[in-house]
Design an enzyme around this catalytic site. Structure first.
Site, short mmCIF file in Angstrom:
data_model
loop_
_atom_site.label_atom_id
_atom_site.label_comp_id
_atom_site.label_asym_id
_atom_site.label_seq_id
_atom_site.Cartn_x
_atom_site.Cartn_y
_atom_site.Cartn_z
N LYS A 65 0.80 -1.23 0.00
CA LYS A 65 0.00 0.00 0.00
C LYS A 65 0.83 1.28 0.00
O LYS A 65 0.33 2.36 0.37
CB LYS A 65 -1.02 0.04 1.16
N HIS A 126 6.80 -7.27 -2.70
CA HIS A 126 6.74 -6.57 -1.40
C HIS A 126 7.80 -7.15 -0.45
O HIS A 126 7.77 -6.88 0.76
CB HIS A 126 5.38 -6.77 -0.73
N ARG A 148 6.39 5.04 1.38
CA ARG A 148 5.30 5.95 1.81
C ARG A 148 5.36 6.10 3.33
O ARG A 148 5.71 5.14 4.04
CB ARG A 148 3.97 5.34 1.40
N SER A 156 -3.99 3.12 4.71
CA SER A 156 -4.27 2.47 3.44
C SER A 156 -4.34 0.95 3.62
O SER A 156 -5.24 0.28 3.08
CB SER A 156 -3.21 2.86 2.41
N PHE A 273 -10.11 -0.03 -4.45
CA PHE A 273 -8.64 -0.18 -4.49
C PHE A 273 -8.01 1.20 -4.61
O PHE A 273 -7.06 1.54 -3.91
CB PHE A 273 -8.22 -1.07 -5.68
S1 PPS Z 1 -0.79 -2.94 -3.26
O1 PPS Z 1 -2.01 -3.76 -3.06
O2 PPS Z 1 0.16 -3.09 -2.15
O3 PPS Z 1 -0.17 -3.16 -4.57
O4 PPS Z 1 -1.36 -1.44 -3.20
P1 PPS Z 1 -0.54 -0.15 -3.64
O5 PPS Z 1 -0.75 0.07 -5.08
O6 PPS Z 1 0.83 -0.20 -3.11
O7 PPS Z 1 -1.25 0.99 -2.82
C1 PPS Z 1 -2.53 1.51 -3.08
C2 PPS Z 1 -2.51 2.93 -2.57
O8 PPS Z 1 -1.88 3.77 -3.57
C3 PPS Z 1 -2.80 4.76 -3.96
N1 PPS Z 1 -2.63 5.10 -5.38
C4 PPS Z 1 -2.35 6.34 -5.81
N2 PPS Z 1 -2.10 7.47 -5.13
C5 PPS Z 1 -1.85 8.60 -5.87
N3 PPS Z 1 -1.85 8.62 -7.21
C6 PPS Z 1 -2.09 7.50 -7.94
N4 PPS Z 1 -2.09 7.54 -9.25
C7 PPS Z 1 -2.35 6.28 -7.22
N5 PPS Z 1 -2.61 5.02 -7.59
C8 PPS Z 1 -2.78 4.32 -6.46
C9 PPS Z 1 -4.16 4.11 -3.71
O9 PPS Z 1 -5.18 5.06 -3.73
C10 PPS Z 1 -3.90 3.49 -2.35
O10 PPS Z 1 -3.77 4.48 -1.34
P2 PPS Z 1 -4.97 4.99 -0.41
O11 PPS Z 1 -4.34 5.89 0.60
O12 PPS Z 1 -5.58 3.78 0.22
O13 PPS Z 1 -5.91 5.71 -1.32
#
Ligand code: PPS
Length: 313
Positions: A65, A126, A148, A156, A273
């Site tokens: 996340k 990960h 992060r 998240s 997601f």
């Molecule tokens: S995973 O399942 O571990 O692969 O998830 P991961 O992609 O690492 O994390 C998901 C969080 O990343 C945010 N996210 C983004 N933030 C900003 N800009 C973009 N383009 C973007 N794409 C994915 C997503 O919203 C999740 O964070 P949170 O805080 O839950 O919204």
């Protein structure tokens, strides 16, 4: 190019429906060299450990996340020289397979998917530094670590663990923050992860970048990634990539928003997601005492490292 290991959402769903829920969902974690991992990963650990990297693999490494999907989309866009049609060839998990994932067969494991993925492969993992397959380093693969801040990462994860049935039940937020700080999570403790990779960055070909910096100035960070990948893209192409990889664009993009994973696994009615994609959302969930508890632990654990995170921008 379409890839052989692409299964439809219906295939996925049918596979899950055949299995008893208790055999696949909300399983307790198992330790691998002291790190808690999802049970299917621990059961098939040897397949991860013996994974054969290729010299032109690009590893995308994150704590869960931390923005994995975002950096995966950015890297794929850069590798495609901004030809975004190519990004639409398949969902994220097919374009950039998840090394240590073992979904129930016949869904391909990450290792099987990677074995039939043409080079250059974008490999998602990960894994904490100490668990990375040795072949990573023998082949001197380029690695991008995307980090992060602890508090936003915790929020998240909490929402994700509610909607993602492949993780243990997160319980209440109050219960979760305690467990989170102790590192009783899939892929272990956040501190071990971010510090382990930070300490490794000068020993290998690793670019270490931050979610908060990417939010603050995406094009500045994308230029760093472009240079690291040995690419040379015009400002116009970078602009295109910037628009393609905003939170809003990715939330609407079926090849990036995990809508191809059936609801039985990712119940996006509980939490999408693409949830909020912000820096500082933690302030909406942490009580003052929880925030203090995290700050105290942060100060303690980050002593002796020059690694710094921002919880606001
Ligand atoms: S995973 O399942 O571990 O692969 O998830 P991961 O992609 O690492 O994390 C998901 C969080 O990343 C945010 N996210 C983004 N933030 C900003 N800009 C973009 N383009 C973007 N794409 C994915 C997503 O919203 C999740 O964070 P949170 O805080 O839950 O919204």
């Amino acid at each position: 190019m379409e890839q052989d290991h692409q299964m439809t959402k219906e295939d996925f769903e049918a596979t899950f429906k055949k299995l008893p829920e208790s055999a696949i969902f909300r399983l307790p974690l198992s330790l691998v060299h002291g790190v808690p991992l999802m049970k299917p990963i621990a059961d098939q650990w040897e397949r991860v450990e013996t994974f054969q990297a290729r010299p032109d693999d690009i590893f995308i490494v994150t704590y869960p996340k931390a923005g994995t999907t975002w950096i995966q989309e950015i890297v794929d866009s850069i590798m495609n020289d901004g030809d975004l049609e190519k990004n639409m060839r398949a969902p994220t998990h097919v374009r950039s397979p998840f090394l240590e994932l073992f979904p129930p067969p016949p869904m391909p494991s990450g290792v099987d998917a990677l074995n039939i993925t043409p080079s250059p492969r974008l490999v998602k993992t990960h894994l904490p530094y100490k668990l990375v397959p040795i072949s990573f380093w023998e082949k001197k693969c380029k690695t991008i670590y995307f980090a992060r801040n602890l508090k936003d990462n915790a929020v998240s994860c909490y929402f994700f663990d509610q909607m993602n049935k492949s993780q243990p039940d997160p319980g209440t937020w109050d219960e979760y923050v305690e467990k989170y700080l102790k590192g009783e999570m899939s892929w272990g403790n956040w501190f071990d992860h971010v510090i382990g990779w930070w300490n490794a960055k000068d020993k290998h070909d690793i670019l270490y970048i931050f979610y908060e910096d990417m939010k603050e100035d995406p094009k500045r960070e994308m230029r760093k990634v472009t240079k690291f990948l040995g690419k040379n893209l015009s400002e116009e192409v970078l602009d295109k990539i910037f628009h393609h990889t905003t939170f809003e664009a990715m939330k609407e993009n079926p090849m990036a928003n995990y809508s191809t994973v059936p609801n039985i696994v990712f119940d996006q009615t509980i939490s999408p997601f693409m949830r909020k994609g912000e820096v500082g959302d933690w302030m909406n969930y942490f009580t003052e005492s929880q925030s203090k508890m995290f700050d105290t632990e942060y100060e303690e654990r980050m002593k002796g490292t020059d690694l710094k995170f921002r919880t606001t921008i």
